[in-house]
Motif scaffolding. Sequence first.
Motif, PDB file in Angstrom:
ATOM      1  N   ALA A   1      -2.955   7.371   7.844  1.00 42.23           N
ATOM      2  CA  ALA A   1      -1.611   7.187   8.395  1.00 42.23           C
ATOM      3  C   ALA A   1      -0.629   7.066   7.244  1.00 42.23           C
ATOM      4  N   HIS A   2       0.504   7.712   7.360  1.00 42.82           N
ATOM      5  CA  HIS A   2       1.535   7.714   6.318  1.00 42.82           C
ATOM      6  C   HIS A   2       0.940   7.991   4.932  1.00 42.82           C
ATOM      7  N   GLY A   3      -0.109   8.827   4.871  1.00 46.03           N
ATOM      8  CA  GLY A   3      -0.680   9.200   3.587  1.00 46.03           C
ATOM      9  C   GLY A   3      -1.654   8.214   2.975  1.00 46.03           C
ATOM     10  N   ILE A   4      -1.967   7.122   3.681  1.00 47.90           N
ATOM     11  CA  ILE A   4      -2.979   6.212   3.144  1.00 47.90           C
ATOM     12  C   ILE A   4      -4.185   6.151   4.087  1.00 47.90           C
TER      13      ILE A   4
ATOM     14  N   ALA B   1       0.845  -1.199   0.000  1.00 47.55           N
ATOM     15  CA  ALA B   1       0.000   0.000   0.000  1.00 47.55           C
ATOM     16  C   ALA B   1       0.881   1.252   0.000  1.00 47.55           C
ATOM     17  N   LEU B   2       1.915   1.249   0.841  1.00 44.83           N
ATOM     18  CA  LEU B   2       2.795   2.413   0.926  1.00 44.83           C
ATOM     19  C   LEU B   2       3.613   2.567  -0.357  1.00 44.83           C
ATOM     20  N   ALA B   3       3.983   1.448  -0.985  1.00 50.08           N
ATOM     21  CA  ALA B   3       4.735   1.517  -2.237  1.00 50.08           C
ATOM     22  C   ALA B   3       3.852   2.089  -3.352  1.00 50.08           C
ATOM     23  N   LEU B   4       2.591   1.682  -3.417  1.00 51.58           N
ATOM     24  CA  LEU B   4       1.669   2.232  -4.420  1.00 51.58           C
ATOM     25  C   LEU B   4       1.471   3.725  -4.168  1.00 51.58           C
ATOM     26  N   SER B   5       1.352   4.087  -2.905  1.00 50.20           N
ATOM     27  CA  SER B   5       1.170   5.483  -2.548  1.00 50.20           C
ATOM     28  C   SER B   5       2.390   6.314  -2.961  1.00 50.20           C
ATOM     29  N   ALA B   6       3.582   5.754  -2.763  1.00 50.05           N
ATOM     30  CA  ALA B   6       4.813   6.458  -3.170  1.00 50.05           C
ATOM     31  C   ALA B   6       4.870   6.638  -4.684  1.00 50.05           C
ATOM     32  N   GLN B   7       4.143   5.770  -5.420  1.00 47.17           N
ATOM     33  CA  GLN B   7       4.109   5.905  -6.882  1.00 47.17           C
ATOM     34  C   GLN B   7       3.009   6.862  -7.340  1.00 47.17           C
TER      35      GLN B   7
END
Length: 266
Positions: free
Chosen positions: A74-77, A27-33
């Motif tokens: 949290a952490h943008g998600i 989820a965080l990797a997709l968000s970083a993209q």
Amino acid sequence: MDGVKHIVAVASGKGGVGKSTVTVNLALALSAQGYRVGVLDADIYGPSQAQMLGVEEGVRPQAAADNKFLPLEAHGIQAMSMAFMVNTRDAMVWRGPMVVGAFQQMLTQTQWDNLDFLLIDMPPGTGDIQLTLAQKVPVSGAVIVTTPQDIALLDARKGIEMFRKVNVPVLGVVENMSLYHCEKCGHEAAIFGTGGGDRIAEEYDTTVLGRLPLTLSIRELADSGRPSVVSEPDSAVSRTFAEIASQVAQSVSASQSGGPTISFSE
Ligand SMILES: Nc1ncnc2c1ncn2[C@@H]1O[C@H](COP(=O)(O)OP(=O)(O)O)[C@@H](O)[C@H]1O
Ligand SMILES: [Mg+2]
Ligand SMILES: [Zn+2]
């Protein structure tokens, strides 16, 4: 589903193989993209996402209009979990129908804000929650998490077969804990065997999306609420998650734009 473009389930037949860890980092990797991402923790008895996202005990979702709830951030998600509703220290003693009911409520009453991807952190097994998910909402695909160990593989097979039966495409397999990597001396050992992910991918005509080592940092960072992808964005582990994320995003959009386009001209 309102406010959600693509639903992706992260599943396995067995518990403890790293579904929740993979879900949160993916989820965080997709968000970083650059995607807008949400996580729905479908593990009612053993929710992990409050801890993995660093949401403190007692923080509750706010009520919104139409009997809905706003997810926490949290952490943008965005995230929703049973852990946000109950005190996770109290044992949950619920019958099956209550568990399914709670899951359905989270599924239908969360007001997601314009998500590209909603990742569902599935409980282990092939039971009521899995069937409810497949029947209630359109699932774009499933990511199967397994360790290279034979017993986990047997369970992963059941998971794959179940998604096939309910016509949810299997996007691929993530082989977790493939190799033990000692952070002190750098030596490596295949504690759970080797090649399992490849065997299962071949057998079911799917792909290995990525292999993650067994390391202390993956565990410590996930369990302390700052998963690898946000804590160590440049590490090899985070790069692997970025690659898995790209493949998931690509195969989901490919499978949904595969239909014919009809155009009219004079
Ligand atoms: N690659 C890994 N290396 C080290 N520890 C891991 C790894 N993947 C998961 N863990 C740890 O193993 C435990 C179980 O993982 P979890 O993601 O909760 O599994 P599941 O959701 O499948 O039950 C957690 O404490 C987690 O931090
Ligand atoms: Mg879990
Ligand atoms: Zn060592």
